[in-house]
Design an enzyme around this catalytic site. Structure first.
Site, mmCIF file in Angstrom:
data_model
loop_
_atom_site.group_PDB
_atom_site.id
_atom_site.type_symbol
_atom_site.label_atom_id
_atom_site.label_comp_id
_atom_site.label_asym_id
_atom_site.label_seq_id
_atom_site.Cartn_x
_atom_site.Cartn_y
_atom_site.Cartn_z
ATOM 1 N N HIS A 1 0.830 -1.215 0.000
ATOM 2 C CA HIS A 1 0.000 0.000 0.000
ATOM 3 C C HIS A 1 0.859 1.257 0.000
ATOM 4 C CE1 HIS A 1 -4.016 1.785 0.659
ATOM 5 N NE2 HIS A 1 -3.310 2.787 1.170
ATOM 6 N N ASP B 1 0.526 5.583 -1.062
ATOM 7 C CA ASP B 1 -0.456 6.642 -1.341
ATOM 8 C C ASP B 1 0.102 7.803 -2.160
ATOM 9 O OD1 ASP B 1 -3.169 6.251 -0.217
ATOM 10 O OD2 ASP B 1 -2.073 5.837 1.631
ATOM 11 N N GLU C 1 -8.915 1.760 -2.428
ATOM 12 C CA GLU C 1 -9.082 1.908 -0.981
ATOM 13 C C GLU C 1 -10.338 2.715 -0.681
ATOM 14 O OE1 GLU C 1 -6.171 4.279 1.165
ATOM 15 O OE2 GLU C 1 -6.372 2.951 2.888
ATOM 16 N N HIS D 1 -12.737 2.787 4.303
ATOM 17 C CA HIS D 1 -11.601 3.579 4.774
ATOM 18 C C HIS D 1 -11.898 3.875 6.249
ATOM 19 C CE1 HIS D 1 -8.808 7.174 4.920
ATOM 20 N NE2 HIS D 1 -8.046 6.140 4.671
ATOM 21 N N HIS E 1 -8.447 -1.435 7.627
ATOM 22 C CA HIS E 1 -9.439 -0.385 7.931
ATOM 23 C C HIS E 1 -10.794 -0.910 8.393
ATOM 24 C CE1 HIS E 1 -7.352 3.311 6.894
ATOM 25 N NE2 HIS E 1 -6.877 2.730 5.818
ATOM 26 N N HIS F 1 -2.317 -3.112 4.632
ATOM 27 C CA HIS F 1 -1.477 -2.238 5.473
ATOM 28 C C HIS F 1 -2.035 -2.204 6.892
ATOM 29 C CE1 HIS F 1 -4.600 0.281 3.765
ATOM 30 N NE2 HIS F 1 -4.207 1.390 4.353
ATOM 31 N N ASP G 1 2.305 2.045 3.662
ATOM 32 C CA ASP G 1 1.433 3.226 3.810
ATOM 33 C C ASP G 1 2.196 4.527 3.527
ATOM 34 O OD1 ASP G 1 -1.113 4.192 4.125
ATOM 35 O OD2 ASP G 1 -1.263 3.821 6.270
#
Ligand SMILES: [Zn+2]
Length: 397
Positions: free
Chosen positions: A37, A39, A137, A164, A205, A226, A333
């Site tokens: 993961h 971002d 996500e 999320h 999450h 993650h 992450d």
């Protein structure tokens, strides 16, 4: 005499560390290293950030540092923020991030190659390119439509993180009040459809009950792209031991998150105390998101102690202790987190994980599993499950 021994010992110790580094780097370069993961997609989508541009100090991710960090496969998070859910533009946002990621891959054909299967990741490694993968996500991105889910899959999205921070209309999240007691009937149909498609179900999450419902239902192994261990830090984003055991039984993989606020219990307490100040900054710089981020980072760097790399390794070892060596991986992450551990502050630092695992006595075979082989096994099994079901439905065996 003592002095002689001491002076003899120092070089020996140094040589040992150097030899271990040599071994770690050799292993790391030959292994398949998967990050579950990342971002950086938000910067790619909103600011047109080019991955080839070195961005140390600003972002955690760029191509030179991915190369330096020996990353073989990276999941680009097709992240849909809750503000797009509120404005009923979640699918459009997901498509914008998917498009930005595809364009970035097309822009760098010598460095990146879009992959949608485990074998394509191995082929990418062989060809000297980084496997680029898409993971969506926030289940709200499908706007309650299995057709949209299928369309995302056809666009190359290999996993969907069911929520999320907020619950979707069909699944509860770990960081918001429960609305559905886990999965709704539609949520269950999403899980079944993902199984049928051969799409990975990501339980990072989601609430414990949602995770439990997914584990009751899924016929394929699942992933936590993650997430870390709650026994070591009591953040709701981390996974408790009973669910780690069930993920092991399901054949899945837990890819450990590096975010200090999740993995280091000291930090979550300080962050909670800082929240009013952070909120004030968010309000003050509402119209300038970059300035807001910079101001918040400055405050956090002033007030929060640095988490050592060893804490990340502790989480990996805890997942191994509870779930077994076949059920752990890495999900940094990076670029979705405001603070980072020492010696693991960006994508170039993955070799430090390999070194530290070897230093703690893990075998080369174990380290390869953690770096990527466990994830590849799960990915291949999910594809296989999906294919088998599709054959069944179309009247095959
Ligand atoms: Zn996340």
């Amino acid at each position: 005499m003592l002095a002689t021994i001491a002076s003899n010992e120092a070089p020996v110790a140094e040589t040992h560390a150097e030899a271990l580094w040599h071994q770690a780097l050799g292993l790391h370069r030959s292994a398949i290293v998967v990050d579950g993961h990342n971002d950086i997609t938000s910067a790619m989508t909103d600011d047109g950030y080019d991955l080839a541009t070195p961005s140390t100090g600003k972002h955690h991710t760029d191509l030179p540092r991915l190369r330096k960090g020996g990353v073989s496969a990276l999941f680009f998070a097709i992240y849909v923020d809750n503000k797009f859910v509120i404005s009923n533009t979640a699918t459009r946002r997901a498509l914008a991030v998917i498009d930005a990621t595809h364009r970035e891959i097309e822009r760098h054909p010598n460095d990146l190659v879009l992959c949608t299967t485990a074998s394509q990741i191995r082929a990418a490694k062989q060809s000297g390119r980084i496997a680029a993968l898409l993971g969506a996500e926030n289940g709200a991105a499908i706007e309650n439509s299995l057709a949209t889910l299928r369309a995302f899959h056809r666009l190359g999205v290999c996993y969907l993180t069911l929520t999320h921070m907020q619950a979707t209309t069909w699944a509860d999240a770990s960081t918001a009040p429960s609305l559905h007691n886990g999965l709704t009937d539609f949520g269950k149909s999403v899980v079944r459809e993902m199984n049928r498609l051969g799409m990975m179900i990501d339980v990072s999450h989601v609430s414990d009950k949602t995770m439990s419902d997914v584990l009751d239902l899924s016929t394929a192994p699942i992933i936590a792209s993650h997430s870390s261990a709650r026994a070591l830090a009591p953040h709701p984003r981390n996974i408790p031991d009973d669910l780690l055991k069930r993920i092991a039984k399901n054949g899945g993989v837990v890819m450990v998150n590096f975010y200090p606020a999740y993995i280091d219990s000291r930090i979550s307490i300080i962050l909670e105390q800082l929240e009013p100040e952070l909120d004030a900054i968010r309000t003050q710089w509402r119209e300038q998101p970059a300035r807001s981020r910079a101001e918040r980072r400055k405050l956090m760097e002033e007030k929060i102690p640095v988490t050592p790399l060893s804490v990340v390794i502790d989480h990996i070892e805890h997942v191994i202790k509870i779930a077994g060596i076949d059920h752990v991986g890495l999900g940094s992450d990076f670029d979705g987190i405001s603070i980072v551990p020492a010696n693991l502050s960006d994508v170039s630092m993955f070799p430090n994980v390999t070194y530290e695992l070897l230093r703690r006595g893990h075998s080369e075979e174990a380290v390869r599993k953690i770096l990527g082989e466990n994830f590849l096994r799960v990915f291949a099994e999910v594809e296989h499950c999906g294919t088998a079901k599709a054959d069944h439905i179309s009247g095959g065996h």
